[in-house]
Design a protein around this motif. Structure first.
Motif, PDB file in Angstrom:
ATOM      1  N   MET A   1       0.845  -1.181   0.000  1.00  0.00           N
ATOM      2  CA  MET A   1       0.000   0.000   0.000  1.00  0.00           C
ATOM      3  C   MET A   1       0.891   1.246   0.000  1.00  0.00           C
ATOM      4  N   PRO A   2       0.623   2.173  -0.914  1.00  0.00           N
ATOM      5  CA  PRO A   2       1.467   3.376  -0.964  1.00  0.00           C
ATOM      6  C   PRO A   2       1.250   4.269   0.255  1.00  0.00           C
ATOM      7  N   THR A   3       2.255   5.069   0.530  1.00  0.00           N
ATOM      8  CA  THR A   3       2.153   5.978   1.670  1.00  0.00           C
ATOM      9  C   THR A   3       1.149   7.078   1.351  1.00  0.00           C
ATOM     10  N   LYS A   4       0.797   7.835   2.384  1.00  0.00           N
ATOM     11  CA  LYS A   4      -0.177   8.907   2.212  1.00  0.00           C
ATOM     12  C   LYS A   4       0.350   9.959   1.236  1.00  0.00           C
ATOM     13  N   LEU A   5       1.654  10.239   1.299  1.00  0.00           N
ATOM     14  CA  LEU A   5       2.243  11.214   0.388  1.00  0.00           C
ATOM     15  C   LEU A   5       2.097  10.759  -1.056  1.00  0.00           C
ATOM     16  N   VAL A   6       2.375   9.485  -1.319  1.00  0.00           N
ATOM     17  CA  VAL A   6       2.257   8.962  -2.678  1.00  0.00           C
ATOM     18  C   VAL A   6       0.808   9.031  -3.143  1.00  0.00           C
ATOM     19  N   GLN A   7      -0.139   8.734  -2.254  1.00  0.00           N
ATOM     20  CA  GLN A   7      -1.552   8.831  -2.611  1.00  0.00           C
ATOM     21  C   GLN A   7      -1.923  10.261  -2.992  1.00  0.00           C
ATOM     22  N   TRP A   8      -1.467  11.230  -2.200  1.00  0.00           N
ATOM     23  CA  TRP A   8      -1.757  12.639  -2.498  1.00  0.00           C
ATOM     24  C   TRP A   8      -1.132  13.048  -3.830  1.00  0.00           C
ATOM     25  N   ILE A   9       0.084  12.600  -4.086  1.00  0.00           N
ATOM     26  CA  ILE A   9       0.751  12.954  -5.346  1.00  0.00           C
ATOM     27  C   ILE A   9       0.002  12.364  -6.535  1.00  0.00           C
ATOM     28  N   ILE A  10      -0.453  11.128  -6.409  1.00  0.00           N
ATOM     29  CA  ILE A  10      -1.191  10.486  -7.500  1.00  0.00           C
ATOM     30  C   ILE A  10      -2.499  11.220  -7.766  1.00  0.00           C
ATOM     31  N   VAL A  11      -3.252  11.500  -6.718  1.00  0.00           N
ATOM     32  CA  VAL A  11      -4.539  12.192  -6.878  1.00  0.00           C
ATOM     33  C   VAL A  11      -4.328  13.581  -7.474  1.00  0.00           C
ATOM     34  N   THR A  12      -3.321  14.287  -6.994  1.00  0.00           N
ATOM     35  CA  THR A  12      -3.044  15.628  -7.505  1.00  0.00           C
ATOM     36  C   THR A  12      -2.638  15.584  -8.975  1.00  0.00           C
ATOM     37  N   THR A  13      -1.818  14.620  -9.343  1.00  0.00           N
ATOM     38  CA  THR A  13      -1.389  14.491 -10.734  1.00  0.00           C
ATOM     39  C   THR A  13      -2.564  14.184 -11.654  1.00  0.00           C
ATOM     40  N   VAL A  14      -3.425  13.271 -11.237  1.00  0.00           N
ATOM     41  CA  VAL A  14      -4.603  12.941 -12.045  1.00  0.00           C
ATOM     42  C   VAL A  14      -5.515  14.166 -12.167  1.00  0.00           C
ATOM     43  N   PHE A  15      -5.729  14.881 -11.059  1.00  0.00           N
ATOM     44  CA  PHE A  15      -6.584  16.067 -11.102  1.00  0.00           C
ATOM     45  C   PHE A  15      -6.013  17.119 -12.046  1.00  0.00           C
ATOM     46  N   ILE A  16      -4.706  17.370 -11.952  1.00  0.00           N
ATOM     47  CA  ILE A  16      -4.091  18.388 -12.804  1.00  0.00           C
ATOM     48  C   ILE A  16      -4.201  17.980 -14.274  1.00  0.00           C
ATOM     49  N   GLY A  17      -4.032  16.707 -14.550  1.00  0.00           N
ATOM     50  CA  GLY A  17      -4.169  16.244 -15.932  1.00  0.00           C
ATOM     51  C   GLY A  17      -5.561  16.440 -16.481  1.00  0.00           C
ATOM     52  N   VAL A  18      -6.574  16.034 -15.728  1.00  0.00           N
ATOM     53  CA  VAL A  18      -7.962  16.182 -16.174  1.00  0.00           C
ATOM     54  C   VAL A  18      -8.330  17.662 -16.258  1.00  0.00           C
ATOM     55  N   TRP A  19      -7.900  18.448 -15.281  1.00  0.00           N
ATOM     56  CA  TRP A  19      -8.204  19.880 -15.277  1.00  0.00           C
ATOM     57  C   TRP A  19      -7.572  20.567 -16.486  1.00  0.00           C
ATOM     58  N   THR A  20      -6.330  20.206 -16.796  1.00  0.00           N
ATOM     59  CA  THR A  20      -5.657  20.795 -17.950  1.00  0.00           C
ATOM     60  C   THR A  20      -6.380  20.445 -19.244  1.00  0.00           C
ATOM     61  N   LEU A  21      -6.828  19.206 -19.352  1.00  0.00           N
ATOM     62  CA  LEU A  21      -7.610  18.813 -20.524  1.00  0.00           C
ATOM     63  C   LEU A  21      -8.900  19.614 -20.622  1.00  0.00           C
ATOM     64  N   ALA A  22      -9.576  19.801 -19.499  1.00  0.00           N
ATOM     65  CA  ALA A  22     -10.846  20.520 -19.504  1.00  0.00           C
ATOM     66  C   ALA A  22     -10.665  21.985 -19.869  1.00  0.00           C
ATOM     67  N   VAL A  23      -9.554  22.580 -19.445  1.00  0.00           N
ATOM     68  CA  VAL A  23      -9.334  24.005 -19.701  1.00  0.00           C
ATOM     69  C   VAL A  23      -8.802  24.246 -21.110  1.00  0.00           C
ATOM     70  N   THR A  24      -7.897  23.399 -21.577  1.00  0.00           N
ATOM     71  CA  THR A  24      -7.222  23.673 -22.852  1.00  0.00           C
ATOM     72  C   THR A  24      -7.920  23.089 -24.075  1.00  0.00           C
ATOM     73  N   THR A  25      -8.730  22.062 -23.897  1.00  0.00           N
ATOM     74  CA  THR A  25      -9.405  21.460 -25.057  1.00  0.00           C
ATOM     75  C   THR A  25     -10.906  21.538 -24.861  1.00  0.00           C
ATOM     76  N   ASP A  26     -11.630  21.210 -25.915  1.00  0.00           N
ATOM     77  CA  ASP A  26     -13.094  21.183 -25.838  1.00  0.00           C
ATOM     78  C   ASP A  26     -13.573  19.736 -25.732  1.00  0.00           C
ATOM     79  N   LEU A  27     -12.786  18.911 -25.064  1.00  0.00           N
ATOM     80  CA  LEU A  27     -13.064  17.485 -24.954  1.00  0.00           C
ATOM     81  C   LEU A  27     -14.338  17.209 -24.168  1.00  0.00           C
ATOM     82  N   PHE A  28     -14.628  18.033 -23.160  1.00  0.00           N
ATOM     83  CA  PHE A  28     -15.777  17.795 -22.292  1.00  0.00           C
ATOM     84  C   PHE A  28     -17.011  18.590 -22.701  1.00  0.00           C
ATOM     85  N   SER A  29     -16.941  19.403 -23.728  1.00  0.00           N
ATOM     86  CA  SER A  29     -18.054  20.223 -24.229  1.00  0.00           C
ATOM     87  C   SER A  29     -18.711  21.009 -23.105  1.00  0.00           C
ATOM     88  N   LEU A  30     -17.954  21.897 -22.486  1.00  0.00           N
ATOM     89  CA  LEU A  30     -18.444  22.679 -21.361  1.00  0.00           C
ATOM     90  C   LEU A  30     -19.141  23.945 -21.844  1.00  0.00           C
TER      91      LEU A  30
END
Length: 93
Positions: A1-30
């Protein structure tokens, strides 16, 4: 099981990736209103995290318990150290 720090880093990385996609592309049709919310989302999340952190620290301080056994053991160890050092010639005031 990963440490709490690794969990936070993974969640933050996934969030930043999805957020960047949502802001820079029209992939989600917002809509323009949804786009405004998505752009401000990191600020909201940062404020939420700060409030959560303050609440956790406040709760931990409020429920901090004393350990009389540990305090007595520490006093004994300090007394032992003082007598040991006094035998070696160190004076305490």
């Amino acid at each position: 099981m990963p440490t709490k720090l690794v969990q936070w880093i993974i969640v933050t990385t996934v969030f930043i990736g999805v957020w960047t996609l949502a802001v820079t592309t029209d992939l989600f049709s917002l809509t323009p209103r949804q786009s405004d919310i998505v752009i401000a989302l990191p600020i909201y999340l940062l404020m939420t995290f700060a409030c959560y952190s303050l609440a956790v620290v406040g709760y931990r301080v409020a429920t901090f318990n004393d350990c009389p056994e540990a305090a007595e053991e520490l006093r004994r160890q300090i007394a032992e150290a003082k007598t040991d050092l006094a035998k070696k010639g160190i004076k305490f005031t």
